[in-house]
Design a protein around this motif. Sequence first.
Motif, mmCIF file in Angstrom:
data_model
loop_
_atom_site.group_PDB
_atom_site.id
_atom_site.type_symbol
_atom_site.label_atom_id
_atom_site.label_comp_id
_atom_site.label_asym_id
_atom_site.label_seq_id
_atom_site.Cartn_x
_atom_site.Cartn_y
_atom_site.Cartn_z
ATOM 1 N N TYR A 47 0.787 -1.237 0.000
ATOM 2 C CA TYR A 47 0.000 0.000 0.000
ATOM 3 C C TYR A 47 0.818 1.285 0.000
ATOM 4 C CZ TYR A 47 -3.758 -3.217 1.136
ATOM 5 O OH TYR A 47 -4.659 -4.240 1.114
ATOM 6 N N ARG A 48 2.096 1.191 -0.217
ATOM 7 C CA ARG A 48 2.987 2.357 -0.153
ATOM 8 C C ARG A 48 2.441 3.580 -0.897
ATOM 9 N NH1 ARG A 48 9.012 1.543 -0.592
ATOM 10 N NH2 ARG A 48 9.574 3.440 0.470
ATOM 11 N N TYR A 49 1.896 3.371 -2.081
ATOM 12 C CA TYR A 49 1.430 4.493 -2.904
ATOM 13 C C TYR A 49 -0.090 4.624 -2.926
ATOM 14 C CZ TYR A 49 6.257 4.186 -4.365
ATOM 15 O OH TYR A 49 7.621 4.133 -4.357
ATOM 16 N N ASP A 50 -0.770 3.901 -2.078
ATOM 17 C CA ASP A 50 -2.231 3.907 -2.092
ATOM 18 C C ASP A 50 -2.875 4.417 -0.820
ATOM 19 O OD1 ASP A 50 -2.766 2.964 -4.681
ATOM 20 O OD2 ASP A 50 -2.359 0.908 -4.060
ATOM 21 N N ILE A 51 -2.108 4.829 0.179
ATOM 22 C CA ILE A 51 -2.714 5.232 1.442
ATOM 23 C C ILE A 51 -3.442 6.559 1.288
ATOM 24 C CG2 ILE A 51 -1.186 3.923 2.929
ATOM 25 C CD1 ILE A 51 0.388 6.514 3.375
ATOM 26 N N PRO A 52 -4.442 6.763 2.104
ATOM 27 C CA PRO A 52 -4.998 5.852 3.091
ATOM 28 C C PRO A 52 -5.797 4.733 2.430
ATOM 29 C CG PRO A 52 -6.331 7.813 2.999
ATOM 30 C CD PRO A 52 -5.155 8.049 2.087
ATOM 31 N N VAL A 53 -5.843 3.610 3.120
ATOM 32 C CA VAL A 53 -6.624 2.458 2.683
ATOM 33 C C VAL A 53 -7.521 2.054 3.846
ATOM 34 C CG1 VAL A 53 -6.536 0.064 1.913
ATOM 35 C CG2 VAL A 53 -4.780 1.662 1.154
ATOM 36 N N VAL A 54 -8.787 1.831 3.543
ATOM 37 C CA VAL A 54 -9.754 1.401 4.558
ATOM 38 C C VAL A 54 -10.132 -0.046 4.247
ATOM 39 C CG1 VAL A 54 -12.042 1.791 5.555
ATOM 40 C CG2 VAL A 54 -10.626 3.740 4.873
ATOM 41 N N ILE A 55 -9.971 -0.896 5.254
ATOM 42 C CA ILE A 55 -10.266 -2.320 5.129
ATOM 43 C C ILE A 55 -11.490 -2.641 5.990
ATOM 44 C CG2 ILE A 55 -9.385 -4.671 5.497
ATOM 45 C CD1 ILE A 55 -7.715 -3.132 3.454
ATOM 46 N N VAL A 56 -12.480 -3.282 5.388
ATOM 47 C CA VAL A 56 -13.686 -3.693 6.112
ATOM 48 C C VAL A 56 -13.943 -5.151 5.740
ATOM 49 C CG1 VAL A 56 -16.153 -3.291 6.477
ATOM 50 C CG2 VAL A 56 -14.635 -1.356 6.017
ATOM 51 N N GLY A 57 -14.089 -5.989 6.738
ATOM 52 C CA GLY A 57 -14.342 -7.395 6.480
ATOM 53 C C GLY A 57 -13.218 -8.073 5.717
ATOM 54 N N GLY A 58 -11.997 -7.598 5.925
ATOM 55 C CA GLY A 58 -10.846 -8.193 5.267
ATOM 56 C C GLY A 58 -10.651 -7.775 3.819
ATOM 57 N N ARG A 59 -11.475 -6.860 3.326
ATOM 58 C CA ARG A 59 -11.368 -6.399 1.937
ATOM 59 C C ARG A 59 -11.111 -4.892 1.893
ATOM 60 N NH1 ARG A 59 -16.728 -7.937 2.295
ATOM 61 N NH2 ARG A 59 -17.471 -6.028 1.405
ATOM 62 N N VAL A 60 -10.454 -4.460 0.842
ATOM 63 C CA VAL A 60 -10.262 -3.027 0.634
ATOM 64 C C VAL A 60 -11.614 -2.418 0.282
ATOM 65 C CG1 VAL A 60 -9.188 -1.269 -0.809
ATOM 66 C CG2 VAL A 60 -7.877 -3.284 -0.125
#
Length: 87
Positions: A47-60
């Motif tokens: 995720y270096r170039y994709d933050i922020p990332v929100v994960i819900v239920g183990g999925r992006v």
Amino acid sequence: MIVRLYSKPRCGLCDEAKAVLERVRARLPFDLVEEDIRADPTLLATYRYDIPVVIVGGRVAFKHHLVEDEVERFLRRELAGTPVADS
């Protein structure tokens, strides 16, 4: 429900994402877990170039810029289809 936010310090978009999640959390019950991607080499590589990332239920669920209404609608669906309240 656990909502995981992958972020890192001194990231303006990460700060905005956290603020959106906190506002939504004031209306919906969920646990917010913030993780610094630098603490895990796999997360950093992924995720270096994709933050922020929100994960819900183990999925992006979301990346980059979060729109509060979209986040709330998504999380309400995840919480068994509770209808979105008028604001």
